[in-house]
Design an enzyme around this catalytic site. Structure first.
Site, PDB file in Angstrom:
ATOM      1  N   LYS A  61       1.192   4.128  -2.965  1.00  0.00           N
ATOM      2  CA  LYS A  61       0.814   5.511  -2.669  1.00  0.00           C
ATOM      3  C   LYS A  61       2.001   6.456  -2.846  1.00  0.00           C
ATOM      4  O   LYS A  61       1.816   7.632  -3.218  1.00  0.00           O
ATOM      5  CB  LYS A  61       0.246   5.608  -1.258  1.00  0.00           C
ATOM      6  CG  LYS A  61      -1.133   4.976  -1.110  1.00  0.00           C
ATOM      7  CD  LYS A  61      -2.173   5.668  -1.986  1.00  0.00           C
ATOM      8  CE  LYS A  61      -3.579   5.185  -1.694  1.00  0.00           C
ATOM      9  NZ  LYS A  61      -4.604   5.913  -2.470  1.00  0.00           N
TER      10      LYS A  61
ATOM     11  N   TYR B 261       0.832  -1.202   0.000  1.00  0.00           N
ATOM     12  CA  TYR B 261       0.000   0.000   0.000  1.00  0.00           C
ATOM     13  C   TYR B 261       0.869   1.255   0.000  1.00  0.00           C
ATOM     14  O   TYR B 261       0.660   2.173  -0.811  1.00  0.00           O
ATOM     15  CB  TYR B 261      -0.901  -0.018   1.231  1.00  0.00           C
ATOM     16  CG  TYR B 261      -1.844   1.148   1.334  1.00  0.00           C
ATOM     17  CD1 TYR B 261      -2.930   1.276   0.487  1.00  0.00           C
ATOM     18  CD2 TYR B 261      -1.661   2.139   2.311  1.00  0.00           C
ATOM     19  CE1 TYR B 261      -3.810   2.342   0.588  1.00  0.00           C
ATOM     20  CE2 TYR B 261      -2.529   3.204   2.424  1.00  0.00           C
ATOM     21  CZ  TYR B 261      -3.600   3.310   1.561  1.00  0.00           C
ATOM     22  OH  TYR B 261      -4.448   4.370   1.671  1.00  0.00           O
TER      23      TYR B 261
END
Length: 266
Positions: A158, A154
Site C-alpha cells: 500500500k 500489506y
C-alpha cells in the site's frame, strides 16, 4: 449522494466492487448518476451486484495480466466511455512476520495491490482517458506510513500504491486526476479479525469514537471522483476517524500518561 457531484452519464469501474468498501463505492457512484462496472473473483456476486446497481460486471482476478484490458474493453463496448477508475481490490496476505512470509504470497500481494492498479490505469488511459480525461482513485490505507505487527506485506504494497498515486498524478496531468483515500479500521470482512474481538475498546481509542463504515470511505471516493474535486490531484485523503491524531485526544496514550502522572485535565 446526489447528481450534484457531476457524475451523471459518466462511466466508472470499481475493482473488488461486490462487498465492503468496494460495494459501498459502487453504490455511491451509481447513486450519483454514474454507469458502473464492478469486478471481483466471485462470478455470482458480480452478477448480483451489477444487477442491483443497474450496471455491468466482469468476474476475474485483477492479478490476471489480461483482466484489466478485458475490463476496459467491456466498459467501452457497453458504456462507450470510461471516466472513473477506482482501484479497490486488495489482498492482505501474507499475514505475519516478513521473515516467515511465503515468497509466492509476497509476489501475489504486489500483483494484486500494485501491479493491477497500474495495468488498469494504463488500459483506461490508452482506451479513453488520454483523449477525454478522467479521474482515478486508489484505495490505500492509513497504515501505509508506519510499520505494524504482521501486516508488513500489506503495508509495503500500500505504501507502493501511495507512491504510485503521486507518480501517476504527475505523469497523467492535466487530463487525468489521480488521488487516493487511506482508510483507517473499517467494518469489513477483510478486517474482521482486527475489529471484531474488541470493537468497543478499539472505538474508544479513536477521537471520533467509532470504527469506520464502508460508506465513510465511499463518500470520500465519490468526492475525489467528482467535479467537486476538479482542482485536486496527487492527494491522499485520510478517512480514519482520527487515528493519526489520537495521541492528542483524551483517549490517546499521551493523555493517559498525563493522568497517571496526576496532571489535572480541563
Amino acid at each position: 449522494m446526489t447528481s450534484s457531484y457531476g457524475l451523471s452519464g459518466r462511466a466508472a469501474v470499481v475493482t473488488g466492487g461486490t462487498r465492503g468498501i468496494g460495494r459501498a463505492v459502487a453504490e455511491a457512484l451509481a447513486a450519483a448518476g454514474a454507469l458502473v462496472c464492478v469486478t471481483a473473483r466471485d462470478a455470482a456476486e458480480v452478477r448480483r451486484t451489477a444487477a442491483g446497481l443497474g450496471g455491468i460486471g466482469l468476474a476475474g482476478s485483477v492479478a490476471d495480466p489480461g483482466h484489466p484490458e478485458a475490463l476496459t474493453e467491456l466498459v467501452l463496448r457497453e458504456f462507450g466511455r470510461l471516466d472513473v477508475v477506482v482501484n479497490n481490490a486488495a489482498t492482505n496476505r501474507p499475514y505475519g512476520p516478513l521473515m516467515e512470509a511465503d515468497p509466492d504470497a509476497w509476489r501475489e500481494a504486489f500483483a494484486v495491490n500494485v501491479e493491477a492498479p497500474l495495468r488498469l490505469v494504463r488500459c483506461a488511459w490508452r482506451g479513453w482517458m488520454r483523449e477525454h480525461g478522467g479521474a482515478v482513485v486508489n484505495v490505500c490505507t492509513e497504515g501505509a506510513g508506519h510499520a505494524g505487527p504482521n501486516v508488513g506485506a500489506y503495508g509495503t504494497t500500500k505504501a507502493a500504491l501511495l507512491h504510485l498515486t503521486g507518480q501517476l498524478a504527475g505523469e497523467l496531468a492535466p487530463r487525468v486526476r489521480v488521488n487516493s483515500v487511506s482508510p483507517g479500521l473499517v467494518r469489513t470482512e477483510m478486517a474482521r479479525f482486527v475489529w471484531e474481538p474488541g470493537e468497543q475498546e478499539v472505538a474508544a481509542g479513536l477521537p471520533l469514537g467509532r470504527i469506520g463504515e464502508p460508506q465513510d470511505v465511499a463518500r470520500a471516493v465519490l468526492w475525489l471522483a467528482s467535479d467537486a474535486a476538479e482542482w485536486v490531484t496527487g492527494a491522499d485523503l485520510l478517512v480514519d476517524g482520527g487515528t493519526r491524531v489520537r495521541a492528542a485526544s483524551t483517549a490517546g496514550p499521551y493523555a493517559v500518561h498525563e493522568r497517571l502522572r496526576g496532571v489535572p485535565e480541563d
